[in-house]
Design an enzyme around this catalytic site. Sequence first.
Site, short mmCIF file in Angstrom:
data_model
loop_
_atom_site.label_atom_id
_atom_site.label_comp_id
_atom_site.label_asym_id
_atom_site.label_seq_id
_atom_site.Cartn_x
_atom_site.Cartn_y
_atom_site.Cartn_z
CG ASP A 165 9.20 72.43 9.72
OD1 ASP A 165 9.84 72.39 8.66
OD2 ASP A 165 9.01 71.44 10.45
CG HIS B 199 47.87 44.08 24.85
ND1 HIS B 199 47.96 45.33 25.43
CD2 HIS B 199 46.76 44.11 24.06
CE1 HIS B 199 46.95 46.07 25.02
NE2 HIS B 199 46.20 45.36 24.19
CB ALA C 146 46.78 48.02 13.02
CB THR D 253 56.94 53.31 22.56
OG1 THR D 253 57.14 51.94 22.24
CG2 THR D 253 58.11 54.14 22.08
C1 SPV Z 1 12.42 68.02 11.92
O1 SPV Z 1 13.24 67.99 12.86
O2 SPV Z 1 12.28 68.99 11.20
C2 SPV Z 1 11.59 66.85 11.65
C3 SPV Z 1 11.21 65.96 12.74
O3 SPV Z 1 11.18 66.69 10.53
S1 SPV Z 1 9.68 66.51 13.30
O4 SPV Z 1 9.81 67.92 13.69
O5 SPV Z 1 9.31 65.69 14.43
O6 SPV Z 1 8.72 66.37 12.23
MG MG Z 2 11.34 68.36 9.30
#
Ligand code: SPV
Ligand code: MG
Length: 441
Positions: free
Chosen positions: A213, A97, A3, A131
């Site tokens: 990173d 049903h 629903a 329906t």
């Molecule tokens: C990311 O994906 O950036 C993470 C996970 O932080 S790791 O790369 O495993 O640190």
């Molecule tokens: Mg990360």
Amino acid sequence: MAADLIHPGHINILKIARDYANALDKANTDSSLPKAEVVLGLLTDKAIASYKRLPYMNYEQRKAVVENLSLIDRVIPQETLSYEGNIRALLPRYVVHGDDWKSGTQTKTRQNVIDTLQELACGELIEPQYTPGISSTQLNADARAIGISTNARLSLLARLLEAKKPLRILETHSAISALIAQNTSVTHNGQTVEFDGFWSSSLTDSTSRGKPDIEAVELSSRLNTINEIFEVTSKPLIYDADTGGKLEHFVFSVRSLERTGVSAVIIEDKTGLKKNSLLGNEVEQTQEDIQEFCDKITAGKRAQITKDFMIIARIESLILEKGQADALKRAFAYVEAGADGIMIHSRQKSPDEVLEFIKAFRAKDSKTPIVVVPTSFNAIRAEELAEAGANIVIYANHLLRASFVAMQKVAQGILEYDRSKEIESSCMSVKDILSLIPGTI
Ligand code: SPV
Ligand code: MG
């Protein structure tokens, strides 16, 4: 019924149920007996999430709608896909049903109703014809094509955490990768399995921009990507905010993420120049002081405006070989400081240290969601991690890693053969790519 989107097909079934109840009353000559009731078994969010996507409205909202329909006397929760529990509790004279369950994934559920009614010898199954020309599936598809509001998307993760385990989250670094994460599904034993949401990874957001990173990509740049992802998808997103930066800056990030519709942010307990965790102690990495990190969590929680936004604390003790005791001490302190969830990370090939942590944490805390990222310990299944006590399983970098391999192979092939004929089979056909996105043709 679920629903969620009530349509004339539902009303038709309810009218037929009402007719049966009225006929029982008419045939009843004993005025001391109570009137026959039409009781609606309303599927809970948990029951729905066990076989398909969460409904738009939660259980209470759906209940508020159906209990005001004059055709119904009473609404009760149906906690499972199976009707058996409610049938045993009510001993109904009739079970009504739609006949659409005679084929497809619900055939077993239907058979169970037939068997239960037979065993209890209490009533019969009525199956009004479905329906034609109107279906929830089509209405759902149309509604999804319109999109989802910022608030509805933001609160989806909290709702999903309540409704199912594990949540499978896939890394997405662009709109096209998010479309793949959104639309990929497989069927296991008649049940559809899909990803429940997206991971905005600092690693892949940096790498796809050709940067390391190390928190070098600005929030605004990453939010641009998220906005592009959100333009074409409807699932929730978890944001990897690295260390979260300075406390004074983190509170602004929380607001920006919320405004965009992000459901959760994960911050890791490191300080100084952050390096990727999978490098472990091969590079210099410093873990943050517990109190300082707690203060950052608390400040973030105070800054958020919506009730459903989550701040998840990521513990780097196992990555930095500080041991279980340190990881657990931190986990409890972070929860105390307001963290809505704990992410425990590891770079071991075996899941043992993560499983050991989960067991010890769950011995004292059965509720706080646990997030795991099985990049290194990739032999364990999401289902097994959930059985051990994890709630969210993040596949943190796989779509970018896969695309790099595919793209590099094709780039090399073109140079090797000095033409593209040989690598054609490694590419999507031009016809397919032209029809991939609606509106292209
Ligand atoms: C990311 O994906 O950036 C993470 C996970 O932080 S790791 O790369 O495993 O640190
Ligand atoms: Mg990360």
